[in-house]
Design a protein around this motif. Structure first.
Motif, mmCIF file in Angstrom:
data_model
loop_
_atom_site.group_PDB
_atom_site.id
_atom_site.type_symbol
_atom_site.label_atom_id
_atom_site.label_comp_id
_atom_site.label_asym_id
_atom_site.label_seq_id
_atom_site.Cartn_x
_atom_site.Cartn_y
_atom_site.Cartn_z
ATOM 1 N N GLN A 21 32.731 39.906 -30.245
ATOM 2 C CA GLN A 21 34.083 40.043 -29.718
ATOM 3 C C GLN A 21 34.074 40.631 -28.308
ATOM 4 O O GLN A 21 34.835 40.197 -27.441
ATOM 5 C CB GLN A 21 34.919 40.929 -30.649
ATOM 6 C CG GLN A 21 35.174 40.329 -32.029
ATOM 7 C CD GLN A 21 36.018 39.071 -31.969
ATOM 8 O OE1 GLN A 21 35.491 37.973 -31.789
ATOM 9 N NE2 GLN A 21 37.310 39.208 -32.094
ATOM 10 N N VAL A 22 33.217 41.628 -28.078
ATOM 11 C CA VAL A 22 33.116 42.221 -26.740
ATOM 12 C C VAL A 22 32.647 41.181 -25.736
ATOM 13 O O VAL A 22 33.167 41.092 -24.617
ATOM 14 C CB VAL A 22 32.158 43.426 -26.762
ATOM 15 C CG1 VAL A 22 31.830 43.888 -25.337
ATOM 16 C CG2 VAL A 22 32.772 44.589 -27.536
ATOM 17 N N TYR A 23 31.662 40.376 -26.129
ATOM 18 C CA TYR A 23 31.138 39.338 -25.240
ATOM 19 C C TYR A 23 32.234 38.351 -24.832
ATOM 20 O O TYR A 23 32.351 37.973 -23.660
ATOM 21 C CB TYR A 23 30.001 38.593 -25.933
ATOM 22 C CG TYR A 23 29.524 37.366 -25.190
ATOM 23 C CD1 TYR A 23 28.836 37.474 -23.981
ATOM 24 C CD2 TYR A 23 29.769 36.089 -25.695
ATOM 25 C CE1 TYR A 23 28.406 36.349 -23.292
ATOM 26 C CE2 TYR A 23 29.340 34.960 -25.021
ATOM 27 C CZ TYR A 23 28.660 35.102 -23.827
ATOM 28 O OH TYR A 23 28.243 33.977 -23.146
ATOM 29 N N LYS A 24 33.077 37.950 -25.790
ATOM 30 C CA LYS A 24 34.145 36.991 -25.492
ATOM 31 C C LYS A 24 35.195 37.596 -24.572
ATOM 32 O O LYS A 24 35.975 36.863 -23.959
ATOM 33 C CB LYS A 24 34.798 36.506 -26.783
ATOM 34 C CG LYS A 24 33.896 35.608 -27.624
ATOM 35 C CD LYS A 24 34.679 34.848 -28.681
ATOM 36 C CE LYS A 24 35.257 35.767 -29.724
ATOM 37 N NZ LYS A 24 35.965 35.015 -30.788
ATOM 38 N N ASN A 25 35.225 38.935 -24.466
ATOM 39 C CA ASN A 25 36.208 39.575 -23.600
ATOM 40 C C ASN A 25 35.666 39.806 -22.194
ATOM 41 O O ASN A 25 36.402 40.216 -21.303
ATOM 42 C CB ASN A 25 36.650 40.914 -24.208
ATOM 43 C CG ASN A 25 38.064 41.285 -23.814
ATOM 44 O OD1 ASN A 25 39.009 40.567 -24.119
ATOM 45 N ND2 ASN A 25 38.216 42.399 -23.123
ATOM 46 N N LEU A 26 34.357 39.554 -21.984
ATOM 47 C CA LEU A 26 33.754 39.670 -20.664
ATOM 48 C C LEU A 26 33.941 38.365 -19.894
ATOM 49 O O LEU A 26 34.189 37.310 -20.482
ATOM 50 C CB LEU A 26 32.263 39.985 -20.790
ATOM 51 C CG LEU A 26 31.887 41.274 -21.529
ATOM 52 C CD1 LEU A 26 30.366 41.361 -21.667
ATOM 53 C CD2 LEU A 26 32.442 42.494 -20.811
ATOM 54 N N ASP A 27 33.808 38.438 -18.576
ATOM 55 C CA ASP A 27 33.974 37.240 -17.746
ATOM 56 C C ASP A 27 33.020 36.137 -18.184
ATOM 57 O O ASP A 27 33.389 34.957 -18.241
ATOM 58 C CB ASP A 27 33.732 37.589 -16.276
ATOM 59 C CG ASP A 27 34.846 38.459 -15.708
ATOM 60 O OD1 ASP A 27 35.952 38.448 -16.283
ATOM 61 O OD2 ASP A 27 34.603 39.163 -14.707
ATOM 62 N N GLU A 28 31.782 36.518 -18.518
ATOM 63 C CA GLU A 28 30.778 35.529 -18.919
ATOM 64 C C GLU A 28 31.149 34.814 -20.213
ATOM 65 O O GLU A 28 30.834 33.642 -20.409
ATOM 66 C CB GLU A 28 29.428 36.239 -19.102
ATOM 67 C CG GLU A 28 28.304 35.316 -19.525
ATOM 68 C CD GLU A 28 27.015 36.066 -19.800
ATOM 69 O OE1 GLU A 28 26.080 35.448 -20.341
ATOM 70 O OE2 GLU A 28 26.945 37.268 -19.491
#
Length: 342
Positions: free
Chosen positions: A273-280
Motif C-alpha cells: 500500500q505504501v508503494y502504491k502511494n509513492l510516485d513510483e
C-alpha cells in the motif's frame, strides 16, 4: 525458524507490528493520516479442528464458524491506506470489546482527526470519550431499532428538504441533514453527552432509510456522507488480504505462530500500500497484487548465483558470461544447465 518464533508471544508480535508502523515507518515517511477507519474481520480455520489454540466457535446466521478476530485501524492516504494498528483475539469477542483499549490509547489519533466506525462499535460512552478526551469526531451509522434512528427519519420526512446524493452511482437516493439529535441517544450520564447530527439517506427505489451520525456538528449532509463512504475501503483490504495474500493459510495450530503469520501478512500488505502511494507506484493505484504481478516487468540487471556445498558466489549476468567464456569445455558443460534457466 519455529524455535525462534516460540521465543515470542502473540501479544509481542502484535506489539512489534504496531510499534514498527507508528514509531518508525510513519515517522520516516512523514505519514500522518487524519481519517481512520476501524473494523474487525473474522479469521476462520477448520471448524472440526479443535487444536487451533485460543480459537472459539460462534454461530452467525445459523452457521457455525471457528477462528479468531482481527481488529484493524486503517489510516487513509491519498490513493490507498495503511494498517496503522491492529489487535488480535478470539472470534467470540465483541468488536467493541476487542478494540476498546486501542480506541482509548492509540497514538494514531490527533486533535480533529476522524474515526469512521461501523455499527459494531456503537457506544454512546465511547463516542463521548473520543470527542471530549481524544478530541476526534466519530462517524457511525445508527441501527434501525434505535430511537435516534427512528426520530431522525421522522424529522427528515417531515421537513422534506431532500438533496441529491453526491455519489452518481446512487442516483435513486437523496440525503438530508438533521441536527440536535444528542438528547435522543443518552448514556448513563446524559449531562456528559456530546451533540450529535446526522445525514439521513432515503433510497427512493426501496423506500429504505439510513442514518449516519457524527459528533462534528459543523458538517453538511453532503460532507457527512462523503466521509462515511470511505469506509468500504477497509472491507476491500480484508478481501484482498484473504483472497490474494493468504491471510488464513496457516501452517500451524499454535497461537503465536498464527499471530506471526497474521503480522507478516500485514507487513507485506503495508509495504504494498505504501508503494502504491509513492510516485513510483502510482501507476498501480487501485490495482490488486495479482494484477500488479501480472503486468510487472523486471528492469534490474539479472544476476546468477552459483553454489557448491557451503560456498556460493553472486555474479552479474555479463560477468558470468565473461567467466563462462574463459572456462574449459568440461566446466562450460557443467554451467550450461544454469545458463539454460536464465
Amino acid at each position: 525458524m519455529r524455535k525462534l518464533l516460540a521465543k515470542y508471544s502473540s501479544g509481542e508480535w502484535i506489539s512489534f507490528y504496531n510499534d514498527y508502523v507508528q514509531e518508525h515507518l510513519m515517522k520516516e515517511l512523514d505519514v500522518q493520516p487524519c481519517i481512520h477507519i476501524l473494523d474487525c474481520t473474522k479469521v476462520l480455520v477448520n471448524l472440526d479442528n479443535e487444536n487451533y489454540e485460543n480459537s472459539s466457535v460462534v454461530k452467525i446466521d445459523g452457521e457455525a464458524m471457528r477462528g479468531y478476530k482481527l481488529g484493524v485501524l486503517r489510516g487513509v492516504l491519498d490513493d490507498s491506506g495503511i494498517v496503522e494498528e491492529a489487535v488480535f483475539g478470539t472470534l467470540k469477542t465483541h468488536d467493541m470489546a476487542q478494540c476498546r483499549e486501542m480506541l482509548k490509547s492509540t497514538s494514531c489519533f490527533h486533535e480533529n482527526d476522524i474515526p469512521i466506525n461501523d455499527r459494531g462499535f456503537l457506544s454512546r460512552e465511547m463516542m463521548n470519550f473520543l470527542k471530549t478526551v481524544r478530541r476526534v469526531d466519530t462517524y457511525i451509522p445508527a441501527r434501525e431499532n434505535m430511537s435516534i434512528y427512528q426520530d431522525a427519519v421522522k424529522l427528515a420526512a417531515t421537513s422534506g428538504k431532500w438533496q441529491k446524493h453526491p455519489n452518481r452511482k446512487r442516483k435513486d437516493q437523496e440525503i438530508q441533514l438533521v441536527t440536535h439529535l444528542g438528547p435522543l441517544w443518552e448514556s448513563d450520564e446524559p449531562q456528559k453527552d456530546v451533540p450529535v447530527n446526522a445525514c439521513v439517506v432515503h433510497d427512493k427505489k426501496t423506500d429504505r432509510y439510513f442514518v449516519f451520525m457524527t459528533t462534528d456538528t459543523s458538517k453538511t449532509a453532503r460532507q457527512i456522507i462523503n466521509t462515511y463512504e470511505l469506509r468500504p475501503e477497509i472491507e476491500e483490504d480484508f478481501r484482498q488480504m484473504k483472497d490474494f495474500w493468504k491471510l488464513e493459510d496457516f501452517k500451524s495450530t499454535k497461537y503465536n505462530y498464527i499471530t506471526y503469520h497474521i503480522v507478516m501478512t500485514l507487513v507485506g500488505y503495508l509495504y504494498f500500500q505504501v508503494y502504491k502511494n509513492l510516485d513510483e507506484g502510482k501507476k498501480h493505484s487501485g490495482k490488486s497484487l495479482p494484477v500488479v504481478v501480472k503486468n510487472y516487468k523486471e528492469t534490474r540487471p539479472k544476476s546468477v548465483i552459483i553454489y557448491v556445498g557451503q560456498y556460493f558466489g553472486i555474479f552479474p549476468f555479463l560477468e558470468f558470461l565473461q567467466l563462462y567464456a574463459e572456462c574449459t569445455l568440461e566446466v562450460r558443460r557443467l554451467l550450461d544447465p544454469i545458463l539454460a534457466k536464465v
